[in-house]
Structures are given as C-alpha cells and as structure tokens.
Scaffold this motif. Structure first.
Motif: not given
Ligand code: NAD
Length: 385
Positions: A126, A131, A259, A374, A378, A382
C-alpha cells in the motif's frame, strides 16, 4: 544494465551487529498452504543476520554487481529533496520494506520514467500508489507468505498481553514494586472469550489456528469464505460483516490489506458497535483506523485495550497520539521483520530480481500489479470489497 534503488531502515544506533543472540535459525521450506519458501539460485548472506538495515542491504550487493547492475541503498526517503527523490529519477527498480516505507506516489512515478518494478521486501504494497502503478505499466510484487507467520505470532503475543495486562505488570517489576492488587486490576483470562479476525487470509487464518488451543470461541469475516473443512476443524463462526463480528467478540484482530475500500474503515461507529471492554489488535496497517476515534474510545473506557505494530505515517513522529493513549501495547513496525522473517523476504526479493532479469515469470502469488491491473495476490486480496 539496471539501477536498483533500495530503501531500508537505518542501522542500529550502536552500529550494525557483529554478533547475535542465536547462531542459527530454523529453515522453513514450505508454508502451511503448501507454497514453497523463496528459492533463489543462491544467497549471499547468513540467515539470522540483520539484513533489513542499510548495512544489511538485503544481502543483494554481490549478486547485483556481479551481473553489472548498480545498487544504491538509502534510508532518507521523505520530502522533495530526499535521497530517494534524487536517486529514483533514473532508477529501473525500487525496493522498499513496509517497516520503513518508501511512499511511491504518482508524482514520484512521473519523475522516474525508467521505473518498471517496485518490490516490497515483505508483505503489503500500500506504500505504492497501485492505481498509478497500473497506469504507468509498473509491476508491483511482494514476498507473499514470507512473514505471515511472524505477524501471526506477534498478534497472539499481543492478544495475551492485552487481556492479561502483561506490560504494566512488567513495568511494576522493573520499577521495584510489588503491589499485586494494582497489578491484577485489569488482568483477565483469555479462556472462554470470543476472538475474531477481520480478514482470514494467510495471517488471519494462522492467528485463528494459534488461538484454538486457548479454548476460545473463534470468529471470522472475509469476502472469501474459508473451506468448509477448515471452518469445521476450528469450529469457526462466520459473520457477514466486520460490524457483525465485532458485536459478537471480546477480542478483534485486524488483517485486511490497506486499500481505498479499507482506508479508515475502523471508525467511531465501528467502535461504538463493539462490546464495552473489547480489545483490538491491528498488525495490518495503521491507516485502517480513524486515529482520533480510537484514542477517544480508549480514553472513555469503551475499549479496554489496543495493540499493534503498524502506524501512519511511518516512522511515527515522537508526539504521535498512539504512543501515549491509555492501555496501548504498541510496538514499532517489527512483527514482520524478525531476523527469521528477514532471511525469507531477502531471499524472496532476490528470487523476484532473478526472475525479472532472466525474463522468467515472477510467481503468480507474488504479484500485486502486472500488465496494467491487479494480478495474482493483488487480484485475490486487494481487489475485493
Ligand atoms: P493475504 O493476501 O493472505 O490475505 C488478505 C485477506 O484480506 C484476503 O483473504 C482478502 O480477501 C481479505 N480482505 C481484503 N479486504 C477485506 C475487507 N475489507 N474485509 C475483510 N477481508 C478483506 O495477506 P496476509 O499475508 O494475510 O496479510 C494481510 C495484510 O497484513 C497485508 O496486506 C499487510 O497489510 C499486513 N501485513 C503486515 C505485516 C507487519 O509487519 N505488520 C506483515 C505482513 C503483512
């Protein structure tokens, strides 16, 4: 040839150790789910030595320089004129540990056009803007499972410490005291309590397994339901939400990744829905918690205790309110960086680098972001909720 920037925590104030408390550490070849531990072609360090500080260099220098790459190891990571900002501009790979996170923001990515790989030496990516990493075509990988059991052990230690009120009792001893009535005035048995985990991934499940012999009721919430035979073996109660679990439990342990969906999800409303006298352990991420609401819930006595090793920001400033809030059992971010864990995630970091430079695929379970979205763990852990 590549430039690798590695951001590690500073050496001990007394200098990098020259001797250790133990001569060896156990070799862990396979994790509980059958996944094999990191298996690079070779390692250039002695397992059990300090690898996560600047001098330890994750044991990477000889391997990288022999292949003609440049390794830059730094700890200065904050502010616009940090060493990280200066070194990142022409870096191909950045390595960082969550214990001393190098926040790889969109802005930093935009200033580092060659950057293609961000490795988390540990678990929890994180500190990278995921993104932005997907938008920039970066691969983000972490050493999945390398320190999950380390964190689970730390969590069990904290649950017992909070409920039994261990740390204040130890403080009485160190101060030369012997007032038993004062020492036990907040001390209870864990036996018979209801203990729940929010997220039952690698760490959450390991905590449930380790708490089972304490004869407690076990609970969990996760978007992924555990296999029916595991639920039966551990006599688990599944809850449809974090709130439902919290209302039923005396002890809640948090194990979700950080997240956008989980940021500050544990707030004043959440705490109000817990029983008076509940305990929270959070070795996942500090930013999952509304800081002021937590302090208020401890000061009012609604929560009986809070322990964890994750903070925001890191390093935590000297006046961070969690250092002085009542009934806290905080540690600096250490649970996943025991000397035992360091050997595994240093080896895993090398395995990822070997794959990257050889053009071989990185293990799917190590991937968080790849190919613009992802991937691997991930996608599983996530991208839920
Ligand atoms: P994991 O990928 O095995 O498990 C994560 C689980 O969280 C998954 O089962 C996923 O479904 C679940 N989840 C995601 N969002 C959720 C939500 N909103 N509510 C409930 N469940 C949710 O990961 P792990 O190895 O168990 O690690 C979990 C986290 O612990 C990491 O992401 C990291 O942030 C933290 N961690 C901390 C340390 C430390 O040193 N303190 C070390 C390792 C990991």
């Amino acid at each position: 040839m590549a430039k690798i920037v590695c951001v590690l925590y500073p050496d001990p104030v007394s200098g990098h150790p020259t001797s250790y408390a133990r001569d060896t550490i156990p070799t862990i070849a396979t994790y509980p789910n059958g996944q094999t531990a990191p298996n690079p072609k070779a390692i250039d360090f002695t397992p059990g030595e300090l690898l996560g500080d600047v001098t330890g260099e994750l044991g990477l220098r000889r391997f990288l320089e022999a292949a003609g790459h440049t390794l830059v190891v730094i700890s200065d990571k904050e502010g616009p004129d940090s060493q990280l900002d200066r070194e990142l501009v022409d870096a191909d790979v950045v390595i960082s540990q969550p214990f001393w996170p190098a926040y790889i923001t969109r802005e930093r990515m935009e200033k580092a056009p060659k950057l293609k790989l961000a490795i988390t030496a540990g678990i929890g990516s994180d500190h990278v803007d995921l993104k932005a990493a997907a938008d920039h075509g970066l691969t983000v990988a972490e050493v999945t499972f390398s320190n999950s059991i380390s964190v689970a052990e730390h969590t069990v230690m904290m649950i017992l410490s909070l409920v039994r009120d261990y740390i204040p009792q130890h403080d009485i001893v160190r101060a030369g005291g012997w007032n038993i009535s004062e020492a036990v005035s907040r001390s209870y048995d864990v036996e018979g309590m209801q203990v729940g985990v929010i997220a039952a991934g690698r760490i959450g499940l390991a905590v449930l397994r380790r708490m089972k012999p304490f004869d407690v009721g076990l609970h969990y919430f996760d978007f992924h339901r555990l296999p029916a035979d595991v639920e039966k073996e551990l006599a688990l109660t599944y809850h449809p939400s974090a709130q439902a679990l919290a209302a039923a439990c005396d002890v809640v342990s948090i194990h979700t990744p950080l997240t956008p969906a989980t940021d500050t999800m544990f707030d004043a409303d959440f705490f109000a829905g817990m029983k008076r006298g509940s305990y929270i352990v959070n070795n996942a991420r500090g930013k999952l918690i509304d800081h002021e609401a937590l302090v208020a819930a401890l000061e009012s006595g609604h929560l009986a205790g809070y322990a964890g090793d994750t903070w925001y920001p890191q390093p935590a400033p000297a006046d961070h309110p969690w250092r002085s809030m009542p009934h806290n059992g905080m540690t600096p971010h250490t649970s996943g960086t025991s000397l035992s864990a360091q050997a595994r995630y240093a080896a895993g970091t090398r395995e990822i680098l070997e794959c990257w430079f050889d053009g071989r695929p990185i293990r799917d379970e190590y991937l968080i972001i790849a190919g613009g979205g992802y991937a691997g763990t991930g996608a599983h852990s996530y991208a839920v909720g």
